[in-house]
Design a protein around this motif. Structure first.
Motif, PDB file in Angstrom:
ATOM      1  N   VAL A   8       8.485 -24.433  24.299  1.00 51.86           N
ATOM      2  CA  VAL A   8      10.405 -24.664  25.243  1.00 51.86           C
ATOM      3  C   VAL A   8       9.849 -26.013  25.962  1.00 51.86           C
ATOM      4  O   VAL A   8       9.236 -26.269  27.183  1.00 51.86           O
ATOM      5  CB  VAL A   8      10.698 -23.302  26.048  1.00 51.86           C
ATOM      6  N   LYS A   9      11.463 -27.066  25.933  1.00 50.09           N
ATOM      7  CA  LYS A   9      11.415 -28.138  26.069  1.00 50.09           C
ATOM      8  C   LYS A   9      12.662 -27.978  27.515  1.00 50.09           C
ATOM      9  O   LYS A   9      13.464 -27.410  26.865  1.00 50.09           O
ATOM     10  CB  LYS A   9      11.698 -28.993  24.721  1.00 50.09           C
ATOM     11  N   ILE A  10      11.633 -28.624  28.719  1.00 52.62           N
ATOM     12  CA  ILE A  10      13.032 -28.422  29.625  1.00 52.62           C
ATOM     13  C   ILE A  10      13.321 -30.061  29.954  1.00 52.62           C
ATOM     14  O   ILE A  10      12.692 -31.048  30.397  1.00 52.62           O
ATOM     15  CB  ILE A  10      12.213 -27.765  30.315  1.00 52.62           C
ATOM     16  N   THR A  11      14.814 -29.846  30.119  1.00 48.79           N
ATOM     17  CA  THR A  11      14.884 -31.932  30.664  1.00 48.79           C
ATOM     18  C   THR A  11      14.788 -31.222  32.334  1.00 48.79           C
ATOM     19  O   THR A  11      14.988 -29.586  33.119  1.00 48.79           O
ATOM     20  CB  THR A  11      16.500 -31.318  30.550  1.00 48.79           C
ATOM     21  N   VAL A  12      13.741 -32.600  32.556  1.00 51.77           N
ATOM     22  CA  VAL A  12      13.081 -32.856  34.504  1.00 51.77           C
ATOM     23  C   VAL A  12      13.941 -33.406  35.008  1.00 51.77           C
ATOM     24  O   VAL A  12      13.848 -33.800  35.813  1.00 51.77           O
ATOM     25  CB  VAL A  12      11.999 -32.779  34.185  1.00 51.77           C
ATOM     26  N   ALA A  13      14.574 -34.153  34.182  1.00 45.63           N
ATOM     27  CA  ALA A  13      15.230 -35.479  35.023  1.00 45.63           C
ATOM     28  C   ALA A  13      16.397 -36.258  33.894  1.00 45.63           C
ATOM     29  O   ALA A  13      16.500 -35.633  33.084  1.00 45.63           O
ATOM     30  CB  ALA A  13      14.212 -36.702  35.260  1.00 45.63           C
ATOM     31  N   ARG A  14      16.702 -37.198  34.641  1.00 46.61           N
ATOM     32  CA  ARG A  14      18.193 -38.103  33.699  1.00 46.61           C
ATOM     33  C   ARG A  14      18.067 -39.366  33.860  1.00 46.61           C
ATOM     34  O   ARG A  14      17.044 -40.200  34.833  1.00 46.61           O
ATOM     35  CB  ARG A  14      19.486 -37.561  34.162  1.00 46.61           C
ATOM     36  N   TRP A  15      17.670 -39.939  32.974  1.00 44.25           N
ATOM     37  CA  TRP A  15      18.077 -41.507  33.278  1.00 44.25           C
ATOM     38  C   TRP A  15      19.426 -42.057  33.346  1.00 44.25           C
ATOM     39  O   TRP A  15      20.259 -42.180  32.986  1.00 44.25           O
ATOM     40  CB  TRP A  15      17.065 -41.786  31.390  1.00 44.25           C
ATOM     41  N   LEU A  16      19.646 -43.080  34.132  1.00 43.01           N
ATOM     42  CA  LEU A  16      20.456 -44.175  34.700  1.00 43.01           C
ATOM     43  C   LEU A  16      20.513 -45.533  34.870  1.00 43.01           C
ATOM     44  O   LEU A  16      19.234 -45.881  35.118  1.00 43.01           O
ATOM     45  CB  LEU A  16      20.756 -43.789  36.274  1.00 43.01           C
ATOM     46  N   THR A  17      21.069 -46.270  34.614  1.00 44.65           N
ATOM     47  CA  THR A  17      21.483 -47.718  34.379  1.00 44.65           C
ATOM     48  C   THR A  17      20.974 -47.833  35.997  1.00 44.65           C
ATOM     49  O   THR A  17      21.177 -47.560  36.683  1.00 44.65           O
ATOM     50  CB  THR A  17      22.962 -48.080  34.340  1.00 44.65           C
ATOM     51  N   PRO A  18      20.799 -49.326  35.943  1.00 44.49           N
ATOM     52  CA  PRO A  18      20.603 -49.346  37.083  1.00 44.49           C
ATOM     53  C   PRO A  18      21.598 -49.861  37.913  1.00 44.49           C
ATOM     54  O   PRO A  18      21.828 -49.073  39.663  1.00 44.49           O
ATOM     55  CB  PRO A  18      20.010 -51.363  37.139  1.00 44.49           C
ATOM     56  N   ASN A  19      22.966 -49.196  37.721  1.00 47.14           N
ATOM     57  CA  ASN A  19      23.611 -49.334  38.688  1.00 47.14           C
ATOM     58  C   ASN A  19      24.605 -47.695  38.701  1.00 47.14           C
ATOM     59  O   ASN A  19      25.213 -47.618  39.670  1.00 47.14           O
ATOM     60  CB  ASN A  19      25.404 -49.668  37.810  1.00 47.14           C
ATOM     61  N   GLY A  20      23.302 -47.421  38.301  1.00 50.89           N
ATOM     62  CA  GLY A  20      23.552 -45.113  38.436  1.00 50.89           C
ATOM     63  C   GLY A  20      24.510 -44.348  37.513  1.00 50.89           C
ATOM     64  O   GLY A  20      25.102 -43.837  37.867  1.00 50.89           O
ATOM     65  N   ILE A  21      24.026 -45.050  36.566  1.00 42.31           N
ATOM     66  CA  ILE A  21      25.844 -44.446  35.201  1.00 42.31           C
ATOM     67  C   ILE A  21      24.853 -43.741  34.372  1.00 42.31           C
ATOM     68  O   ILE A  21      23.849 -44.260  33.862  1.00 42.31           O
ATOM     69  CB  ILE A  21      26.583 -45.205  34.223  1.00 42.31           C
ATOM     70  N   SER A  22      25.391 -42.331  34.281  1.00 41.51           N
ATOM     71  CA  SER A  22      23.847 -41.667  33.804  1.00 41.51           C
ATOM     72  C   SER A  22      24.491 -42.371  31.670  1.00 41.51           C
ATOM     73  O   SER A  22      25.205 -41.955  31.348  1.00 41.51           O
ATOM     74  CB  SER A  22      24.315 -39.952  33.282  1.00 41.51           C
ATOM     75  N   ILE A  23      23.624 -42.283  31.633  1.00 42.21           N
ATOM     76  CA  ILE A  23      22.981 -42.384  29.741  1.00 42.21           C
ATOM     77  C   ILE A  23      23.784 -41.253  29.971  1.00 42.21           C
ATOM     78  O   ILE A  23      24.291 -41.366  27.865  1.00 42.21           O
ATOM     79  CB  ILE A  23      21.662 -42.792  29.523  1.00 42.21           C
ATOM     80  N   SER A  24      23.130 -39.598  29.449  1.00 39.64           N
ATOM     81  CA  SER A  24      22.838 -38.831  28.774  1.00 39.64           C
ATOM     82  C   SER A  24      24.587 -38.545  28.374  1.00 39.64           C
ATOM     83  O   SER A  24      25.418 -37.917  28.040  1.00 39.64           O
ATOM     84  CB  SER A  24      22.491 -37.834  29.551  1.00 39.64           C
ATOM     85  N   HIS A  25      25.423 -39.032  29.313  1.00 37.36           N
ATOM     86  CA  HIS A  25      26.921 -38.625  29.501  1.00 37.36           C
ATOM     87  C   HIS A  25      27.580 -38.751  27.859  1.00 37.36           C
ATOM     88  O   HIS A  25      28.799 -37.728  27.478  1.00 37.36           O
ATOM     89  CB  HIS A  25      27.916 -38.892  30.599  1.00 37.36           C
ATOM     90  N   SER A  26      27.766 -40.059  27.968  1.00 34.39           N
ATOM     91  CA  SER A  26      28.704 -40.393  26.797  1.00 34.39           C
ATOM     92  C   SER A  26      28.404 -41.461  25.786  1.00 34.39           C
ATOM     93  O   SER A  26      28.447 -41.935  25.254  1.00 34.39           O
ATOM     94  CB  SER A  26      30.293 -40.785  27.008  1.00 34.39           C
ATOM     95  N   GLY A  27      26.646 -41.934  26.232  1.00 30.79           N
ATOM     96  CA  GLY A  27      26.079 -42.895  25.912  1.00 30.79           C
ATOM     97  C   GLY A  27      26.697 -44.672  26.599  1.00 30.79           C
ATOM     98  O   GLY A  27      27.225 -44.098  28.020  1.00 30.79           O
ATOM     99  N   LEU A  28      26.294 -45.037  26.191  1.00 36.86           N
ATOM    100  CA  LEU A  28      26.533 -46.943  26.309  1.00 36.86           C
ATOM    101  C   LEU A  28      27.965 -47.440  25.504  1.00 36.86           C
ATOM    102  O   LEU A  28      28.741 -46.801  24.721  1.00 36.86           O
ATOM    103  CB  LEU A  28      25.559 -47.708  26.328  1.00 36.86           C
ATOM    104  N   LYS A  29      28.373 -48.096  26.569  1.00 38.21           N
ATOM    105  CA  LYS A  29      29.797 -48.491  25.467  1.00 38.21           C
ATOM    106  C   LYS A  29      29.723 -49.231  25.282  1.00 38.21           C
ATOM    107  O   LYS A  29      30.200 -50.275  26.520  1.00 38.21           O
ATOM    108  CB  LYS A  29      31.297 -47.986  26.288  1.00 38.21           C
ATOM    109  N   PRO A  30      30.061 -50.610  23.885  1.00 41.39           N
ATOM    110  CA  PRO A  30      30.262 -52.092  23.894  1.00 41.39           C
ATOM    111  C   PRO A  30      30.900 -52.595  24.669  1.00 41.39           C
ATOM    112  O   PRO A  30      32.274 -52.001  25.303  1.00 41.39           O
ATOM    113  CB  PRO A  30      30.390 -51.856  22.601  1.00 41.39           C
ATOM    114  N   ASP A  31      30.693 -53.579  25.132  1.00 38.44           N
ATOM    115  CA  ASP A  31      31.797 -54.439  26.146  1.00 38.44           C
ATOM    116  C   ASP A  31      32.644 -55.056  24.696  1.00 38.44           C
ATOM    117  O   ASP A  31      33.810 -55.035  25.068  1.00 38.44           O
ATOM    118  CB  ASP A  31      31.095 -55.907  26.382  1.00 38.44           C
ATOM    119  N   ILE A  32      32.244 -55.316  23.780  1.00 38.84           N
ATOM    120  CA  ILE A  32      32.938 -55.674  22.574  1.00 38.84           C
ATOM    121  C   ILE A  32      33.208 -54.739  21.441  1.00 38.84           C
ATOM    122  O   ILE A  32      32.080 -54.215  20.606  1.00 38.84           O
ATOM    123  CB  ILE A  32      33.059 -57.267  22.228  1.00 38.84           C
TER     124      ILE A  32
END
Length: 183
Positions: free
Chosen positions: A127-151
């Motif tokens: 079984v694969k278990i999620t043990v942690a989340r990756w956050l950007t340097p500013n603390g934004i979770s990458i998992s929530h909706s991915g990155l939004k482009p500037d343009i």
């Protein structure tokens, strides 16, 4: 990392100051590679990603080691992203944007920002278990909706069939100093 180093040496020899890093369709790889590649673009000691385990446990920070070969800024450096940009490529793109050395052009990235462990179970199951989340340097979770482009610039299936690349064209126009707005 070796390919990136070779590409960066070629960039230096070219004499140009403008760069496009295409992370479209890049499913990512090892976290350490994202950190190492970030080190070409950011000074030493900059946070690339935060690994968050729980509310009570301290975040683990991954920082650049500083192999910077050129001082980049968001007017001269574009990172292309799309729905296929995931995991370590999102970490890289997020760090470059948040440290204000790059502008993101394209569409929302995939949103794969979790650290998983594979646990073996009896009778050969696992079984694969999620043990942690990756956050950007500013603390934004990458998992929530991915990155939004500037343009925001889409690339349709029709564009692909006709071998058109409006995202890359937008990046080139942007690097040439033109005003490029989201679609």
């Amino acid at each position: 990392e070796m390919k990136t180093e070779e590409a960066m040496q070629e960039f230096t020899r070219s004499g140009t100051k403008k760069l496009i890093l295409d992370l479209r369709g890049n499913p990512g790889g090892y976290l350490q590679s994202a950190v190492a590649i970030s080190s070409f673009f950011l000074p030493a000691g900059k946070v690339v990603v935060k690994e968050s385990y729980s509310e009570t446990e301290m975040e683990k920070l991954y920082r650049t080691s500083g192999h910077t070969i050129h001082e980049f800024n968001k007017r001269d450096f574009v990172v292309l992203i799309d729905g296929g940009s995931a995991s370590a490529s999102e970490i890289l793109a997020g760090a470059l944007r948040e440290h204000e050395v790059a502008t993101l052009i394209g569409v929302d990235s995939f949103g794969k920002g979790s650290v998983q462990e594979l646990l073996s179970l009896p009778e050969g199951a696992s079984v694969k278990i999620t043990v942690a989340r990756w956050l950007t340097p500013n603390g934004i979770s990458i998992s929530h909706s991915g990155l939004k482009p500037d343009i925001l610039v889409a690339r349709t299936p029709e564009n692909r069939i006709k071998l058109e690349d409006p995202q890359q064209e937008a990046a080139i126009r942007f690097l040439n100093g033109e005003e490029v707005v989201s679609q």
